[in-house]
Design a protein around this motif. Structure first.
Motif, PDB file in Angstrom:
ATOM      1  N   ASN A 146       0.953  -8.022 -10.863  1.00  0.00           N
ATOM      2  CA  ASN A 146       0.288  -7.242 -11.909  1.00  0.00           C
ATOM      3  C   ASN A 146      -1.121  -7.714 -12.224  1.00  0.00           C
ATOM      4  O   ASN A 146      -1.895  -6.983 -12.823  1.00  0.00           O
ATOM      5  N   ARG A 221       2.707   9.281  -5.932  1.00  0.00           N
ATOM      6  CA  ARG A 221       3.696   9.796  -6.882  1.00  0.00           C
ATOM      7  C   ARG A 221       3.957  11.288  -6.675  1.00  0.00           C
ATOM      8  O   ARG A 221       5.060  11.771  -6.920  1.00  0.00           O
ATOM      9  N   THR A 246       1.918   4.281  -2.206  1.00  0.00           N
ATOM     10  CA  THR A 246       1.321   3.622  -3.366  1.00  0.00           C
ATOM     11  C   THR A 246       2.413   2.849  -4.103  1.00  0.00           C
ATOM     12  O   THR A 246       3.592   2.922  -3.753  1.00  0.00           O
ATOM     13  N   ARG A 247       2.008   2.147  -5.138  1.00  0.00           N
ATOM     14  CA  ARG A 247       2.979   1.333  -5.865  1.00  0.00           C
ATOM     15  C   ARG A 247       4.154   2.153  -6.449  1.00  0.00           C
ATOM     16  O   ARG A 247       5.292   1.706  -6.352  1.00  0.00           O
ATOM     17  N   GLN A 260       3.680  -0.993   0.946  1.00  0.00           N
ATOM     18  CA  GLN A 260       2.733  -0.662  -0.131  1.00  0.00           C
ATOM     19  C   GLN A 260       1.319  -0.988   0.345  1.00  0.00           C
ATOM     20  O   GLN A 260       1.065  -2.061   0.892  1.00  0.00           O
ATOM     21  N   ILE A 261       0.417  -0.042   0.095  1.00  0.00           N
ATOM     22  CA  ILE A 261      -0.963  -0.239   0.533  1.00  0.00           C
ATOM     23  C   ILE A 261      -1.856  -0.485  -0.679  1.00  0.00           C
ATOM     24  O   ILE A 261      -1.747   0.241  -1.668  1.00  0.00           O
ATOM     25  N   THR A 264      -2.528  -5.365  -3.914  1.00  0.00           N
ATOM     26  CA  THR A 264      -1.366  -6.257  -3.932  1.00  0.00           C
ATOM     27  C   THR A 264      -0.360  -5.891  -2.846  1.00  0.00           C
ATOM     28  O   THR A 264       0.747  -6.420  -2.816  1.00  0.00           O
ATOM     29  N   GLY A 277      -0.711  13.393  -2.351  1.00  0.00           N
ATOM     30  CA  GLY A 277      -0.285  13.173  -3.738  1.00  0.00           C
ATOM     31  C   GLY A 277      -0.622  11.789  -4.260  1.00  0.00           C
ATOM     32  O   GLY A 277       0.166  11.189  -4.981  1.00  0.00           O
ATOM     33  N   SER A 279      -3.540   9.539  -6.426  1.00  0.00           N
ATOM     34  CA  SER A 279      -4.672   9.790  -7.331  1.00  0.00           C
ATOM     35  C   SER A 279      -5.953   9.085  -6.883  1.00  0.00           C
ATOM     36  O   SER A 279      -7.043   9.571  -7.126  1.00  0.00           O
ATOM     37  N   GLN A 283      -7.144  -0.023  -7.033  1.00  0.00           N
ATOM     38  CA  GLN A 283      -6.205  -1.027  -6.503  1.00  0.00           C
ATOM     39  C   GLN A 283      -5.521  -0.517  -5.237  1.00  0.00           C
ATOM     40  O   GLN A 283      -5.107  -1.301  -4.403  1.00  0.00           O
ATOM     41  N   ASN A 298      -4.517  16.768  -2.692  1.00  0.00           N
ATOM     42  CA  ASN A 298      -4.138  16.551  -4.086  1.00  0.00           C
ATOM     43  C   ASN A 298      -4.352  17.863  -4.841  1.00  0.00           C
ATOM     44  O   ASN A 298      -5.313  18.590  -4.564  1.00  0.00           O
ATOM     45  N   ASP A 316      -1.306  22.037  -3.055  1.00  0.00           N
ATOM     46  CA  ASP A 316       0.022  21.450  -3.235  1.00  0.00           C
ATOM     47  C   ASP A 316       0.475  20.887  -1.881  1.00  0.00           C
ATOM     48  O   ASP A 316       0.493  21.606  -0.882  1.00  0.00           O
ATOM     49  N   LEU A 317       0.811  19.617  -1.865  1.00  0.00           N
ATOM     50  CA  LEU A 317       1.141  18.984  -0.579  1.00  0.00           C
ATOM     51  C   LEU A 317       2.334  19.665   0.087  1.00  0.00           C
ATOM     52  O   LEU A 317       2.431  19.732   1.306  1.00  0.00           O
TER      53      LEU A 317
HETATM   54  C1  FAD Z   1      -3.279  -5.681 -10.672  1.00  0.00           C
HETATM   55  C2  FAD Z   1      -2.824  -4.357 -10.141  1.00  0.00           C
HETATM   56  C3  FAD Z   1      -2.577  -4.264  -8.783  1.00  0.00           C
HETATM   57  C4  FAD Z   1      -2.169  -3.037  -8.233  1.00  0.00           C
HETATM   58  N1  FAD Z   1      -1.954  -2.973  -6.887  1.00  0.00           N
HETATM   59  C5  FAD Z   1      -1.671  -1.768  -6.334  1.00  0.00           C
HETATM   60  C6  FAD Z   1      -1.522  -1.644  -4.918  1.00  0.00           C
HETATM   61  O1  FAD Z   1      -1.602  -2.619  -4.162  1.00  0.00           O
HETATM   62  N2  FAD Z   1      -1.259  -0.415  -4.410  1.00  0.00           N
HETATM   63  C7  FAD Z   1      -1.125   0.702  -5.201  1.00  0.00           C
HETATM   64  O2  FAD Z   1      -0.896   1.799  -4.675  1.00  0.00           O
HETATM   65  N3  FAD Z   1      -1.242   0.597  -6.539  1.00  0.00           N
HETATM   66  C8  FAD Z   1      -1.509  -0.588  -7.119  1.00  0.00           C
HETATM   67  N4  FAD Z   1      -1.631  -0.667  -8.478  1.00  0.00           N
HETATM   68  C9  FAD Z   1      -1.337   0.549  -9.266  1.00  0.00           C
HETATM   69  C10 FAD Z   1      -2.530   1.520  -9.304  1.00  0.00           C
HETATM   70  O3  FAD Z   1      -3.400   1.145 -10.362  1.00  0.00           O
HETATM   71  C11 FAD Z   1      -2.076   2.986  -9.553  1.00  0.00           C
HETATM   72  O4  FAD Z   1      -1.292   3.031 -10.726  1.00  0.00           O
HETATM   73  C12 FAD Z   1      -1.282   3.579  -8.400  1.00  0.00           C
HETATM   74  O5  FAD Z   1      -1.959   3.384  -7.171  1.00  0.00           O
HETATM   75  C13 FAD Z   1      -1.079   5.071  -8.627  1.00  0.00           C
HETATM   76  O6  FAD Z   1      -0.255   5.587  -7.640  1.00  0.00           O
HETATM   77  P1  FAD Z   1      -0.271   7.152  -7.285  1.00  0.00           P
HETATM   78  O7  FAD Z   1      -1.629   7.563  -6.880  1.00  0.00           O
HETATM   79  O8  FAD Z   1       0.857   7.373  -6.331  1.00  0.00           O
HETATM   80  O9  FAD Z   1       0.198   7.819  -8.661  1.00  0.00           O
HETATM   81  P2  FAD Z   1      -0.619   8.645  -9.730  1.00  0.00           P
HETATM   82  O10 FAD Z   1      -1.803   7.907 -10.193  1.00  0.00           O
HETATM   83  O11 FAD Z   1       0.374   9.069 -10.758  1.00  0.00           O
HETATM   84  O12 FAD Z   1      -1.147   9.923  -8.945  1.00  0.00           O
HETATM   85  C14 FAD Z   1      -0.332  10.925  -8.421  1.00  0.00           C
HETATM   86  C15 FAD Z   1      -1.266  12.014  -7.877  1.00  0.00           C
HETATM   87  O13 FAD Z   1      -0.488  13.005  -7.214  1.00  0.00           O
HETATM   88  C16 FAD Z   1      -1.072  14.264  -7.456  1.00  0.00           C
HETATM   89  N5  FAD Z   1       0.007  15.255  -7.241  1.00  0.00           N
HETATM   90  C17 FAD Z   1       1.128  15.458  -7.980  1.00  0.00           C
HETATM   91  N6  FAD Z   1       1.889  16.417  -7.425  1.00  0.00           N
HETATM   92  C18 FAD Z   1       1.234  16.840  -6.309  1.00  0.00           C
HETATM   93  C19 FAD Z   1       1.520  17.822  -5.325  1.00  0.00           C
HETATM   94  N7  FAD Z   1       2.632  18.555  -5.356  1.00  0.00           N
HETATM   95  N8  FAD Z   1       0.630  17.999  -4.316  1.00  0.00           N
HETATM   96  C20 FAD Z   1      -0.521  17.265  -4.263  1.00  0.00           C
HETATM   97  N9  FAD Z   1      -0.836  16.327  -5.185  1.00  0.00           N
HETATM   98  C21 FAD Z   1       0.035  16.106  -6.189  1.00  0.00           C
HETATM   99  C22 FAD Z   1      -1.576  14.188  -8.873  1.00  0.00           C
HETATM  100  O14 FAD Z   1      -2.626  15.125  -9.095  1.00  0.00           O
HETATM  101  C23 FAD Z   1      -2.063  12.743  -8.960  1.00  0.00           C
HETATM  102  O15 FAD Z   1      -3.443  12.648  -8.656  1.00  0.00           O
HETATM  103  C24 FAD Z   1      -2.002  -1.883  -9.060  1.00  0.00           C
HETATM  104  C25 FAD Z   1      -2.257  -1.986 -10.424  1.00  0.00           C
HETATM  105  C26 FAD Z   1      -2.652  -3.212 -10.964  1.00  0.00           C
HETATM  106  C27 FAD Z   1      -2.917  -3.288 -12.438  1.00  0.00           C
END
Ligand code: FAD
Length: 327
Positions: A146, A221, A246-247, A260-261, A264, A277, A279, A283, A298, A316-317
Motif C-alpha cells: 500500500n 475493474r 490491475t490491482r 498484477q501490473i 507494486t 476497462g 482507468s 501506480q 474505456n 464498452d469493452l
Molecule cells: C501504493 C499503491 C500502489 C499501487 N500499486 C498498484 C499496482 O501495482 N497496479 C495497479 O493496477 N494498481 C495499483 N494501485 C491501485 C491504483 O491506484 C488504482 O486504484 C487501480 O489501478 C485501479 O484499477 P482499475 O483501473 O482496474 O479500476 P478503476 O480505477 O475502478 O477503473 C475502472 C475503469 O473501467 C472503466 N469501465 C467500466 N466498465 C467498462 C466497460 N464495460 N467497458 C469499458 N470500460 C469500462 C471505467 O470507466 C473505469 O475507468 C496502487 C495503489 C497504491 C496506493
C-alpha cells in the motif's frame, strides 16, 4: 574499504537466469554515479557458459567457485560459499534477483555477514552523504503493497544487499566484444549440505508468460462486471496473448498477484498491450510505460488511460470483444 557493485549470478543447468542478467542494467545505473567496478559471483558446477554470458553482458570482473555438485538448491552450503566469496571481494553493494533461490540463500548470507538485506526492490537510486560517499536508496512497496518506501542500509554495514524484483530492469544487449577478468577462487571449500535434492520438477508458474509474451491483454475493474472476464480470456486465447490486470483484478482473485501490473506488481514490455476497462492510475501505468504499441478501451472519454495510449477507443469493452470474436 568496501568497493564495487556485485551481482549474484543465479544459474541452472549451466545457464544464467534472466533475472540475474537484468541486474547488470541496474548495476550500470548505479555505476554512472559511483564509478565502481561491476562484478558477478558464480558458484556452479557447469560455470563456463555462465561466465561467457556474463562477459557478453559487460560485467567487468567475474568471481567463480567451481563446485563438484550443484549447490544453489542447498541453501546451507550455498550461503556458506557465497558469504566467504563476499568476505574476500568486499563489495559495497550486492544485487540479487528476488527469486525464491535469491531470497532464500541471501537471508542466510546476510546473517553470516552481519549486514542488512532489503527484499523485493523495484527501484534502485544512488544517494550522496555529506562526506561525498554514496549509498543505495532501495525503493520497494511495503505494508501490504500500500505504500512505497525507501530503505537505506545503516552506515558502516557492508555490503548493502538487496533483492530486485524480476522484470523491473531490462537485460543489456550481449556483445562478443566485451571482455572480463575471471578470478577462480579455488581456496574456498564447498561444505557438505543437510539438504538432499531428490528431484527437480518444472513448475506451472505462468509468470514467465506475462513477462515474455509479445502481446498482453490487461483487464481492469471494468472487466469484472457480468461475465466480461470470460470474454477477455477467449479474446486473449484467440490472439495468443498473456493476461495481466490491475490491482482490483487481484483483490477479487480474478488473476494471481504475479499477474498484477504496476508499481507494486510487475513491469511488462510487450510489443502490443491491449488495456480493457482500466482507468489509468499512475501506480498501474508505471508498469506498462515501455510497451511499444498501447491500445485502450474505456467507456469514459476522460479516463486517464487515454493519455498514455497510442490508440484509444471510447466504447464498452463487451461490445468491442463480441464484435472481434465474430470475425
Ligand atoms: C501504493 C499503491 C500502489 C499501487 N500499486 C498498484 C499496482 O501495482 N497496479 C495497479 O493496477 N494498481 C495499483 N494501485 C491501485 C491504483 O491506484 C488504482 O486504484 C487501480 O489501478 C485501479 O484499477 P482499475 O483501473 O482496474 O479500476 P478503476 O480505477 O475502478 O477503473 C475502472 C475503469 O473501467 C472503466 N469501465 C467500466 N466498465 C467498462 C466497460 N464495460 N467497458 C469499458 N470500460 C469500462 C471505467 O470507466 C473505469 O475507468 C496502487 C495503489 C497504491 C496506493
Amino acid at each position: 574499504m568496501a568497493n564495487g557493485i556485485c551481482i549474484f549470478a543465479e544459474n541452472y543447468n549451466g545457464k544464467l537466469e534472466p533475472a540475474s542478467a537484468e541486474l547488470v542494467s541496474a548495476a550500470r545505473l548505479i555505476q554512472e554515479t559511483t564509478k565502481e567496478e561491476i562484478s558477478a559471483i558464480v558458484a556452479a558446477k557447469d560455470c563456463d557458459t555462465v561466465v561467457e554470458e556474463l562477459k557478453g553482458l559487460g560485467v567487468e570482473k567475474i568471481y567463480v567457485v567451481k563446485t563438484s555438485r550443484d549447490i544453489l538448491l542447498q541453501d546451507d552450503a550455498a550461503s556458506e560459499v557465497i558469504a566467504e566469496m563476499l568476505r574476500k571481494i568486499d563489495p559495497s553493494s550486492v544485487l540479487i534477483p528476488a527469486t525464491p533461490t535469491g531470497r532464500s540463500i541471501f537471508s542466510r548470507v546476510a546473517m553470516k555477514l552481519n549486514c542488512g538485506l532489503t527484499a523485493d526492490c523495484t527501484e534502485l537510486l544512488v544517494g550522496t552523504r555529506e562526506d561525498g560517499s554514496y549509498y543505495i536508496k532501495q525503493n520497494k512497496p511495503s505494508f501490504g503493497e500500500n505504500v512505497f518506501v525507501t530503505i537505506i542500509t545503516r552506515e558502516g554495514y557492508y555490503p548493502q544487499m538487496m533483492t530486485v524484483r524480476p522484470g523491473v530492469y531490462t537485460a543489456p544487449e550481449a556483445s562478443s566484444e566485451n571482455s572480463a577478468e575471471v578470478v577462480y577462487m579455488d581456496d574456498i571449500a564447498v561444505p557438505d549440505s543437510q539438504i538432499e535434492v531428490v528431484e527437480v520438477l518444472p513448475t506451472e508458474d505462468t509468470t514467465d508468460s506475462i513477462l515474455s509474451s509479445e502481446i498482453v491483454v490487461v483487464g481492469g475493474r471494468g472487466v469484472l462486471e457480468d461475465d466480461n472476464f470470460a470474454l477477455v480470456k477467449e479474446f486473449a486465447d484467440k490472439i495468443g496473448a498473456a493476461i495481466g490486470g490491475t490491482r482490483p483484478m487481484v483483490d477479487t482473485e480474478t488473476i494471481p498477484f504475479e499477474h498484477q501490473i504496476g508499481q507494486t506488481g510487475c513491469t511488462i514490455r510487450p510489443k502490443i498491450c491491449i488495456s480493457l476497462g482500466v482507468s489509468g492510475a499512475i501506480q498501474h501505468t508505471e508498469g506498462i510505460k515501455d510497451t511499444k504499441l498501447f491500445v485502450a478501451v474505456n467507456t469514459d472519454p476522460n479516463a486517464a488511460i487515454f493519455k498514455v495510449a497510442d490508440y484509444g477507443m471510447t466504447a464498452d469493452l463487451r461490445a468491442v470483444l463480441e464484435n472481434y470474436l465474430k470475425l
